[in-house]
Design a protein around this motif. Structure first.
Motif, short mmCIF file in Angstrom:
data_model
loop_
_atom_site.label_atom_id
_atom_site.label_comp_id
_atom_site.label_asym_id
_atom_site.label_seq_id
_atom_site.Cartn_x
_atom_site.Cartn_y
_atom_site.Cartn_z
N VAL A 139 6.87 10.82 -47.63
CA VAL A 139 6.36 11.51 -46.36
C VAL A 139 5.60 10.28 -45.36
O VAL A 139 4.81 9.55 -45.82
CB VAL A 139 5.50 12.38 -46.68
CG1 VAL A 139 4.81 12.78 -45.35
CG2 VAL A 139 6.00 13.58 -47.46
N VAL A 140 6.47 10.05 -44.27
CA VAL A 140 6.12 8.62 -43.87
C VAL A 140 5.41 9.12 -42.32
O VAL A 140 4.82 8.51 -41.71
CB VAL A 140 7.49 7.96 -43.56
CG1 VAL A 140 7.86 7.10 -44.86
CG2 VAL A 140 8.56 8.62 -42.66
N GLN A 141 5.65 10.45 -42.02
CA GLN A 141 5.09 10.80 -40.70
C GLN A 141 5.03 12.40 -40.79
O GLN A 141 5.49 13.17 -41.32
CB GLN A 141 5.76 10.43 -39.62
CG GLN A 141 5.21 10.73 -38.10
CD GLN A 141 3.90 9.96 -38.06
OE1 GLN A 141 2.78 10.40 -38.43
NE2 GLN A 141 4.19 8.74 -37.41
N VAL A 142 3.77 12.69 -40.09
CA VAL A 142 2.97 14.30 -40.25
C VAL A 142 2.65 14.35 -38.81
O VAL A 142 1.99 13.56 -38.19
CB VAL A 142 2.24 14.51 -41.31
CG1 VAL A 142 1.62 15.79 -40.83
CG2 VAL A 142 2.51 14.27 -42.68
N GLY A 143 3.13 15.48 -38.12
CA GLY A 143 2.82 15.77 -36.84
C GLY A 143 2.34 17.22 -36.77
O GLY A 143 2.92 18.19 -37.31
N VAL A 144 1.13 17.41 -36.25
CA VAL A 144 0.68 18.84 -36.27
C VAL A 144 -0.07 19.28 -35.04
O VAL A 144 -0.68 18.41 -34.23
CB VAL A 144 -0.49 19.07 -37.47
CG1 VAL A 144 -0.83 20.59 -37.53
CG2 VAL A 144 -0.11 18.24 -38.93
N ARG A 171 0.20 29.25 -31.31
CA ARG A 171 1.03 28.85 -32.31
C ARG A 171 0.71 27.64 -32.91
O ARG A 171 0.10 26.66 -32.27
CB ARG A 171 2.50 28.91 -31.52
CG ARG A 171 3.75 28.87 -32.26
CD ARG A 171 4.94 28.57 -31.64
NE ARG A 171 5.98 28.58 -32.42
CZ ARG A 171 7.47 28.35 -32.26
NH1 ARG A 171 7.53 28.05 -30.74
NH2 ARG A 171 8.45 28.61 -32.86
N VAL A 172 1.19 27.36 -34.21
CA VAL A 172 0.90 26.15 -34.81
C VAL A 172 2.35 25.56 -35.26
O VAL A 172 3.21 26.23 -35.41
CB VAL A 172 0.07 26.49 -36.08
CG1 VAL A 172 -1.28 27.12 -35.86
CG2 VAL A 172 0.87 27.22 -37.21
N ASN A 173 2.51 24.23 -35.25
CA ASN A 173 3.61 23.52 -35.47
C ASN A 173 3.37 22.29 -36.53
O ASN A 173 2.31 21.50 -36.22
CB ASN A 173 4.19 23.00 -34.17
CG ASN A 173 5.67 22.59 -34.63
OD1 ASN A 173 6.05 22.26 -35.59
ND2 ASN A 173 6.30 22.60 -33.51
N VAL A 174 3.84 22.46 -37.58
CA VAL A 174 3.62 21.20 -38.61
C VAL A 174 4.97 20.62 -38.95
O VAL A 174 5.76 21.28 -39.49
CB VAL A 174 3.11 21.83 -40.08
CG1 VAL A 174 2.91 20.75 -40.94
CG2 VAL A 174 1.88 22.58 -39.63
N LYS A 175 5.09 19.28 -38.60
CA LYS A 175 6.34 18.68 -38.79
C LYS A 175 6.35 17.45 -39.71
O LYS A 175 5.21 16.88 -39.44
CB LYS A 175 6.75 18.28 -37.29
CG LYS A 175 8.16 17.53 -37.16
CD LYS A 175 8.53 17.01 -35.97
CE LYS A 175 8.74 18.07 -34.73
NZ LYS A 175 9.09 17.73 -33.66
N VAL A 176 7.08 17.43 -40.64
CA VAL A 176 6.97 16.49 -41.60
C VAL A 176 8.30 15.58 -41.82
O VAL A 176 9.41 16.04 -42.00
CB VAL A 176 6.69 17.21 -43.13
CG1 VAL A 176 6.81 16.04 -43.93
CG2 VAL A 176 5.49 17.89 -43.05
N THR A 177 8.14 14.20 -41.71
CA THR A 177 9.23 13.34 -41.74
C THR A 177 9.02 12.78 -43.02
O THR A 177 8.16 12.20 -43.31
CB THR A 177 9.08 12.44 -40.72
OG1 THR A 177 9.23 13.35 -39.21
CG2 THR A 177 10.47 11.36 -40.56
N ALA A 178 10.38 12.43 -43.70
CA ALA A 178 10.46 11.86 -45.05
C ALA A 178 11.30 10.62 -45.01
O ALA A 178 12.68 10.78 -44.08
CB ALA A 178 10.63 12.71 -46.32
#
Length: 460
Positions: A139-144, A171-178
């Protein structure tokens, strides 16, 4: 809105020959707090105010808006809209009905974002970030982010309507980049509902982050499917985005009245198998796309669009209902005072059936299980769509096998509907935003798991 000014607007519009005059006054306060790279990246807030005036000549719409609420500016706007129109008869003395006020959210539990401020959101952001990064070093990036909006609207018209309605959404937004060192892949979770900061307690940042991280890691190591025509089992919840785009828009009177829908003139006809029932429901309590009344002041309702495969009606606004010859369904919507309302979806979904996921999978020799859908595109006039699969698996000999990524679903909505042969009972809905001629509005899509007997699947 000063009542005496409103009366002058109605009188000016009627004197210019308009059959109907409407005033839509809006104030919206919104804010977003966002985290990226383990730190607060953005904090934005703003207030938007304006007034829209609509004149109807039969079903011809003239619309304009301004943020200047002075009497002079508003009357000039009416004169500009009606320029060149033949003067009508002097209007009769006008009186407002007693003012009615409604709210789309639970006022007793409401925690007002305008009072509590952005700091309330910080704990949620950092907890989600920590949970996602704990899953894997890939997991290299997390955007919330957490976004809220509070809107107050005054709606007046020349038929005597005098309505104030309050709306609030979060509204919530959890974005995960791997990344595996060669490729990067991103996925996200973005639930939302009606209300204020009390809703933060309904969402677990750890659960949302973990689900996103685990999904993106599964897909990061996945291969690609061999494309072609095949049966597809589509997952519940956001899987309903295909019905929303490929069939929902053509079932709005905004498309039907222009003759730009494959469903024109087909009310009462079978357009699907008996297992298919589809509904647009604006009354679901607390759900993201719900509202007590639409943007013309018509109470919302549960509108059965397709029942046991038979097309029953369309979603309509004032103009669309008049032109198509059906009742209003409380489906008139607009992004803000800058847009005239047209018929739009609210919470649109395929209703639950009786089939199980296991029985659907067992009925497929070679196909795709689209566990989760992503975005795509559609031509509302033809129903042609192209949607990406966010999480997919090969079905082989009646069993779910290896994960695959990069799959797309391609087809026409009115051709796919008759191919839905099995409908599950695991109904869910998911929040989204829909863009069309009256701007971007909050909508919900949904369905249980369904089986489509044949659809074109694109591979890599």
């Amino acid at each position: 809105m000063n009542p005496s000014v409103a009366v002058k607007i109605f009188e000016a519009g009627k004197s210019a020959g308009a059959d109907f005059v409407e005033i839509f006054e809006e104030e919206t306060r919104s804010s977003t707090l966002g985290l990226k790279s383990c730190q607060i990246e953005s904090a934005t807030a703003g207030t938007e105010y304006g007034i829209g005036i609509r004149l109807l000549y039969g079903t011809e719409v003239l619309y304009g808006f301004t943020s200047d609420d002075s009497e002079e500016a508003l009357l000039k706007l009416v004169q500009t809209l009606a320029f060149g129109r033949i003067a009508g008869k002097p209007s009769m003395p006008f009186e407002f009905a007693p003012q009615k006020r409604v709210a789309d959210y639970n006022g007793a539990a409401f925690k007002d974002p305008r009072v509590l401020g952005q700091a309330v959101k910080q704990d949620f952001l950092f907890r989600a970030d920590k949970a996602a990064r704990a899953i894997s070093d890939k997991v290299v990036q997390v955007g919330v982010s957490v976004t809220d909006s509070c809107t107050s609207i005054t709606l007046l018209n020349s038929e005597g309507l005098n309505l104030v309605f309050d709306r609030a959404r979060l509204r919530v937004n959890v974005k995960v980049t791997a990344s595996d060192g060669t490729e990067r892949l991103t996925t996200h979770e973005a639930p939302g509902a009606l209300g204020g900061y009390e809703l933060l307690g309904n969402y677990s940042p750890e659960a949302l982050a973990t689900e996103s991280a685990e999904r993106v890691l599964r897909m990061l190591s996945a291969g690609y499917i061999q494309g072609g025509q095949m049966p597809v089992v589509m997952g519940n919840g956001f899987g309903g985005v295909i019905f929303h785009e490929a069939c929902g828009h053509p079932l709005e009177t905004e498309s039907v009245r222009r003759g730009a829908s494959p469903f024109c003139g087909k009310i009462g006809e079978a357009i699907g198998q008996p297992c298919l029932t589809a509904i647009d429901d604006g009354t679901l309590d607390g759900v993201w796309g719900s509202l007590k009344c639409d943007d013309e002041g018509t109470p919302t309702q549960r509108t059965v669009l397709i029942e046991n495969g038979i097309l029953k009606t369309y979603m309509s606004d004032r103009v669309g209902a008049a032109e198509v010859g059906i009742a209003r369904t409380g489906s008139a919507r607009r992004e803000s005072y800058k847009y005239a309302p047209v018929s739009r979806m609210r919470n649109t979904f395929i209703a639950p059936g009786k089939d199980s996921l296991d029985s659907m999978i067992a009925s497929v020799d070679n196909g795709l299980y689209a566990a989760r859908m992503a975005g795509g595109s559609v031509n509302p006039a033809t129903g042609e769509f192209n949607f990406a699969v966010d999480e997919g698996y090969v079905i082989r000999n009646g069993k779910i096998c290896e994960p695959v990524r990069g799959a797309t679903l391609i087809g026409k909505g009115h051709e796919i509907m008759p191919r839905i042969s099995m409908v599950g009972s695991d109904w869910e809905v998911a929040a989204g935003v829909c863009g069309a001629s009256s701007g971007h509005v909050p909508v919900t899509v949904g369905q249980p798991t369904i089986k489509v007997d044949q659809i074109l699947v694109g591979g890599r």
